[in-house]
Write a protein that holds these residues in place. Structure first.
Motif, PDB file in Angstrom:
ATOM      1  N   TYR A 187       0.477  -0.969   0.039  1.00 15.29           N
ATOM      2  CA  TYR A 187      -0.196  -0.074  -0.133  1.00 15.29           C
ATOM      3  C   TYR A 187       0.678   1.261   0.071  1.00 15.29           C
ATOM      4  O   TYR A 187       2.000   1.386   0.577  1.00 15.29           O
ATOM      5  CB  TYR A 187      -1.148  -0.143   1.265  1.00 15.29           C
ATOM      6  N   ALA A 188       0.374   1.983  -0.538  1.00 13.82           N
ATOM      7  CA  ALA A 188       1.191   3.303  -0.738  1.00 13.82           C
ATOM      8  C   ALA A 188       0.922   4.340   0.799  1.00 13.82           C
ATOM      9  O   ALA A 188       0.339   3.852   1.491  1.00 13.82           O
ATOM     10  CB  ALA A 188       0.505   4.553  -1.731  1.00 13.82           C
TER      11      ALA A 188
ATOM     12  N   THR B 159       4.370  -0.896  -5.048  1.00 16.59           N
ATOM     13  CA  THR B 159       4.061   0.457  -5.493  1.00 16.59           C
ATOM     14  C   THR B 159       3.800   0.973  -7.034  1.00 16.59           C
ATOM     15  O   THR B 159       4.866   1.577  -7.173  1.00 16.59           O
ATOM     16  CB  THR B 159       3.211   0.856  -4.663  1.00 16.59           C
ATOM     17  N   ILE B 160       3.035   0.556  -8.197  1.00 13.86           N
ATOM     18  CA  ILE B 160       3.139   0.958  -9.245  1.00 13.86           C
ATOM     19  C   ILE B 160       2.663   2.670  -9.471  1.00 13.86           C
ATOM     20  O   ILE B 160       0.845   2.446  -9.150  1.00 13.86           O
ATOM     21  CB  ILE B 160       2.448   0.483 -10.494  1.00 13.86           C
TER      22      ILE B 160
ATOM     23  N   GLN C 120      10.458  -9.485 -10.978  1.00 16.04           N
ATOM     24  CA  GLN C 120      10.011 -10.448 -11.725  1.00 16.04           C
ATOM     25  C   GLN C 120       8.954 -11.028 -11.193  1.00 16.04           C
ATOM     26  O   GLN C 120       8.086 -12.090 -11.650  1.00 16.04           O
ATOM     27  CB  GLN C 120      11.145 -11.301 -12.615  1.00 16.04           C
ATOM     28  N   ASN C 121       9.324 -11.732 -10.211  1.00 17.81           N
ATOM     29  CA  ASN C 121       9.174 -12.718  -9.241  1.00 17.81           C
ATOM     30  C   ASN C 121       7.879 -12.179  -7.931  1.00 17.81           C
ATOM     31  O   ASN C 121       7.497 -12.254  -7.179  1.00 17.81           O
ATOM     32  CB  ASN C 121       9.736 -13.331  -8.393  1.00 17.81           C
ATOM     33  N   VAL C 122       7.547 -11.039  -8.389  1.00 20.90           N
ATOM     34  CA  VAL C 122       6.411  -9.976  -7.170  1.00 20.90           C
ATOM     35  C   VAL C 122       5.306 -10.536  -6.939  1.00 20.90           C
ATOM     36  O   VAL C 122       5.172 -11.312  -7.511  1.00 20.90           O
ATOM     37  CB  VAL C 122       6.566  -9.057  -7.531  1.00 20.90           C
ATOM     38  N   ARG C 123       4.932 -10.374  -5.572  1.00 21.24           N
ATOM     39  CA  ARG C 123       4.010 -11.355  -5.123  1.00 21.24           C
ATOM     40  C   ARG C 123       3.086 -10.420  -5.374  1.00 21.24           C
ATOM     41  O   ARG C 123       1.440 -11.186  -5.351  1.00 21.24           O
ATOM     42  CB  ARG C 123       4.382 -12.197  -3.566  1.00 21.24           C
ATOM     43  N   HIS C 124       2.988  -9.677  -4.677  1.00 17.54           N
ATOM     44  CA  HIS C 124       1.389  -8.425  -4.267  1.00 17.54           C
ATOM     45  C   HIS C 124       2.108  -7.063  -4.772  1.00 17.54           C
ATOM     46  O   HIS C 124       3.058  -6.269  -4.842  1.00 17.54           O
ATOM     47  CB  HIS C 124       2.220  -7.966  -3.027  1.00 17.54           C
ATOM     48  N   LEU C 125       1.062  -6.687  -6.080  1.00 16.12           N
ATOM     49  CA  LEU C 125       2.001  -5.291  -6.354  1.00 16.12           C
ATOM     50  C   LEU C 125      -0.535  -4.788  -6.356  1.00 16.12           C
ATOM     51  O   LEU C 125      -0.854  -5.413  -6.375  1.00 16.12           O
ATOM     52  CB  LEU C 125       1.389  -5.555  -7.994  1.00 16.12           C
ATOM     53  N   TYR C 126       0.512  -3.774  -6.056  1.00 13.69           N
ATOM     54  CA  TYR C 126      -0.922  -2.855  -6.153  1.00 13.69           C
ATOM     55  C   TYR C 126      -0.468  -0.894  -7.191  1.00 13.69           C
ATOM     56  O   TYR C 126       0.341  -0.399  -7.248  1.00 13.69           O
ATOM     57  CB  TYR C 126      -0.549  -1.636  -4.905  1.00 13.69           C
TER      58      TYR C 126
END
Length: 830
Positions: free
Chosen positions: A471-472, A544-545, A556-562
């Protein structure tokens, strides 16, 4: 730390026993299709897969324990390199085991009678997954073997002195910045007489034992009266805020030294009671003790201070002081009984829970430095002088950096040191634009200091907190929502029959008590510096994008993305995320517009390990969502035009939470009951959760259509206004199929209803056989339908309420409770 079992789905896997029993049965049933050699080969592969999965399942608890131990040694370069690889392999193993859990749920839903389904299972799963099992096991063996050679298996969790060095009563900072008021207040609470003209603090502290006299005589005389136990004043604040520095300046203040006969300083870097008492004896007497028996040490310390008014500072107390049911703290505290009145104990800690449980006085909270004072201190750290403003550009950049540091003196030292190494604008701008957690820091800098708090957490809380890095900054957390997501991610360990969500709530409170969350105006936030620390410990797992350029930096192997809403995000950017096939969490606050369906279809096709999905909006849920075997949490926050779900949606056997609160669903697919894990479901105008009481208006066609296929309903149901309903509509409720329904209340209106119609309606409202309680109210007919004759026996009912003057109830069986209210026409059940 001992991890007794694997977490989440692994503990509930039950070794896939039923799945492989079904596989063995299917092989025997279908043997006529194969030659004896083929049958033997298939049987051999299935057994190998079963044993491989079991071996993998047995390995994981040790791997979780190894991760925990490695985090205590993260400051060692090689360990830091191997830890992300170990976490990645463990997550891969967890995903693979969870996939087989889905197959077992499918078998439970579809029934194991369909042996032909084994062919598909064999081709797509057995042949396709066996090598994965072997590969993951080999990776785990390789990485753990390397860590074992480094001595990690024999590690006892604890900080070495280079990470958490001992403190002394002598301050490193000779000059105080902005702490004069705090110093005076604490001195007042310690009973130190105030100098003439110095205003006494008006803040109250709950202690009846402090009675400082302001007379000259009292200042120079030791009060020989005794108190039974020493008062304890904690100073509490986050790491790096200056608690130790404040305590050091107190100890070195002339008036403090004049008031107390003796000042003892001990550092509680680990709460070894005997070691602490020995240090206190040496500080008090100047001599080491050879005693080692606890009672003897306690007596020796008591003797060392027996006739003196003393101040003892216990610096940096962690929650290990509260271990063994607080016995460690009690053993130490009991060493200081029957002391001279005026003696005091000052404790510094970063844990509010520790402060609350060791205190005899209200804790003193220490916040960051005020903005103007902090800027002066920051300039000293960066330029070497408070008055150095000969480079306006550097000053401008420095003032832009300062707000990130939230008044933390240690953060100012950390960034000041990095900035002071190169007084060029390019270097300073680079640090300004960099995330704090990405900057290289020494072991005693701010983020390593804060990371100590993280490392000290129990393993299950580490996973929960580090996940929050997705989260941000300034995100407002809701306890209930976050607990549900932690459950969905598999971070919550089962505890008997306690609902996992309730355990997740306790995890949240535990983190609040350790200051990882702060309550601000009714919501919870994470302090910016702690958020930077969370980013540091979850570097490879969470991302976080914020803008288009961030897509190039996604691990590359990220598990959690916002994905935060941004105007420059393109469809091609969003589609590129399908390359990150190990994603477990995808939270997207951006609306897709007309491209939404295509983006979602691509994601659901490629990102098949997703467990948590939050989408701002979507035109529809694509059929490809049926690929998401691991999905447990799905939320769409804004309205969508879709009126129902496709049948493919009904293969989400693991789905626990479905939130489409702004979607006006008109019906649920006929196989919706296959979602056997569903515990909570919200759409516009409708809400269900396991154990709830659902109040339904029988005249509401919308509710009726949604209830029709909600056969996993587990709770109580109240249906009213049945007087306006005919049997053809009542059939839509399908109550008989709702096998988890426990309590049912049926209410007719008092309006006119043709004779016999109510009985016909009640006939089609036949409840499931497991119903425990039935209430009939205002039922207008004279008799009950024939399914009652098979259900009720009044002699076996523990509670019966009959409100009917002319009733003639026949012999029926099985309800635990029957309530008949205001059914004035009812005469017989025949």
């Amino acid at each position: 730390m001992s991890i007794s079992r694997a977490i989440g789905v692994i503990s509930g896997l039950n070794e896939c026993v039923n799945l492989f029993q079904w596989a063995g049965s299917s092989i025997s049933y279908l043997r006529s299709r194969w030659s004896a050699t083929q049958e033997e080969s298939i049987h051999h592969e299935v057994l190998h897969l079963q044993s491989g999965l079991q071996r993998l399942r047995d390995t994981l608890p040790a791997m979780y324990s190894l991760i925990d131990k490695a985090e205590w040694r993260i400051h060692e370069g090689r360990v830091a390199e191997l830890l992300p690889n170990l976490k990645d392999a463990v997550n891969d193993a967890d995903d693979l085991l969870d996939e087989f859990r889905w197959h077992e749920l499918k078998m439970e839903v579809e029934g194991n009678a369909s042996h032909s389904a084994f062919i598909d299972f064999y081709k797509t799963t057995v042949q396709g997954s066996f090598n994965k099992v072997n590969d993951i096991q080999e990776r785990l063996n390789s990485i753990s073997g390397q860590l074992e050679k480094m001595g990690l298996y024999g590690v006892t969790p604890g900080f070495d002195k280079s990470v958490r060095p001992d403190t002394t009563p002598f301050p490193n900072e000779k000059k105080k910045f902005g702490r004069d008021k705090d110093l005076k207040e604490v001195m007042g609470f310690l009973g130190v007489p105030q100098s003439k003209g110095r205003a006494c603090s008006k803040r109250k502290r709950a202690s009846s034992t402090v009675n400082a006299s302001t007379s000259t005589t009292a200042q120079n005389q030791v009060n020989k009266s005794r108190i039974s136990a020493i008062p304890v004043l904690p100073i509490v604040g986050m790491g790096g805020v200056g608690k130790t520095t404040l305590a050091q300046h107190i100890c070195n203040h002339q008036e403090v030294k004049e008031y107390f006969d003796l000042i003892i300083w001990i550092c509680a870097d680990d709460f070894d009671v005997k070691r602490l008492i020995k240090d206190a004896i040496q500080s008090a007497s100047g001599k080491k003790t050879t005693l080692d028996h606890l009672a003897s040490l306690q007596h020796a310390l008591s003797s060392s201070v027996s006739n003196k008014r003393f101040l003892i500072v216990v610096d940096d107390v962690w929650d290990d002081a509260l271990m063994e049911n607080e016995q460690r703290w009690k053993d130490f505290y009991d060493s200081l009984t029957n002391v001279v009145q005026g003696s005091m104990m000052l404790v510094t800690t970063r844990f509010p829970d520790v402060a609350d449980r060791v205190r005899t006085m209200e804790p003193f909270p220490l916040a960051g430095l005020k903005e103007d004072v902090f800027w002066r201190f920051f300039k000293l750290c960066a330029f070497g002088s408070e008055s150095c403003e000969n480079d306006p550009e550097l000053v401008r950049i420095g003032k832009s950096i300062v707000p990130k540091l939230k008044g933390s003196p240690l953060a100012a030292k950390t960034l000041g040191r990095l900035l002071g190494m190169n007084l060029h604008t390019a270097h300073w701008n680079n640090i300004l634009e960099s995330e704090l957690w990405k900057l290289k820091q020494e072991k005693t800098d701010i983020l390593p200091a804060l990371r100590l708090s993280y490392i000290y957490l129990p393993f299950h809380l580490k996973r929960c907190f580090s996940f929050c890095a997705v989260y941000a900054k300034d995100h407002k957390f809701e306890k209930g929502r976050l607990a549900e997501i932690w459950v969905a991610e598999g971070f919550v360990e089962p505890q008997g029959n306690t609902p996992l969500e309730d355990i997740g709530h306790q995890y949240f409170e535990d983190l609040v008590n350790r200051s990882f969350f702060q309550k601000v105006r009714g919501t919870y936030v994470i302090h910016d510096l702690l958020h930077d620390m969370a980013k540091l410990v979850s570097d490879h797992d969470c991302f976080t994008i914020k803008s288009m350029r961030d897509f190039q930096m996604v691990p590359q192997n990220v598990r959690h993305l916002y994905i935060l809403p941004s105007r420059d995000l393109s469809t091609s950017n969003l589609l590129s995320l399908s390359n990150h096939t190990k994603l477990r969490t995808l939270i997207c606050d951006k609306s897709f517009g007309n491209q939404g369906a295509a983006i979602m279809d691509r994601w659901c096709s490629e990102l098949q390990r997703l467990r948590v999905i939050f989408w701002a909006s979507s035109n529809e849920l694509p059929d490809s969502i049926g690929n998401l075997k691991h999905l447990r949490y799905l939320e769409i926050s804004k309205a969508c035009p879709s009126k129902s779900f496709s049948s493919a949606f009904c293969s989400l056997y693991n789905l626990q939470r479905l939130y489409v609160k702004e979607c006006e669903l008109e019906s649920l697919p006929c196989d919706f009951s296959k979602l056997i894990s569903l515990q909570r479901f919200k759409s516009r105008g409708f809400e269900y959760y396991a154990g709830c009481t659902l109040n339904i208006d029988a005249t509401n066609q919308f509710e009726m259509k949604l209830i029709k296929n909600l056969n996993q309903f587990d709770g109580h149901m109240n249906i009213r206004n049945l007087g306006s309903v005919r049997n053809c509509y009542a059939e839509e409720f399908k109550l008989k199929d709702k096998k988890y329904l426990r309590r049912l209340a049926l209410t007719w209106s008092l309006s006119y209803s043709p004779e016999g119609v109510a009985k016909e309606v009640l006939q089609v409202l036949q409840p499931p056989s497991g119903l425990e309680s039935l209430l009939l109210k205002d039922y207008p007919d004279v008799s009950l339908p024939n399914w009652f004759q098979l259900r009720i026996n009044l002699n076996e009912m523990p509670a019966v309420i009959v409100d009917n003057n002319n009733d003639e109830i026949g012999t029926l069986s099985s309800f635990e409770e029957l309530i008949i209210l205001q059914c004035r026409n009812l005469r017989s059940v025949q």
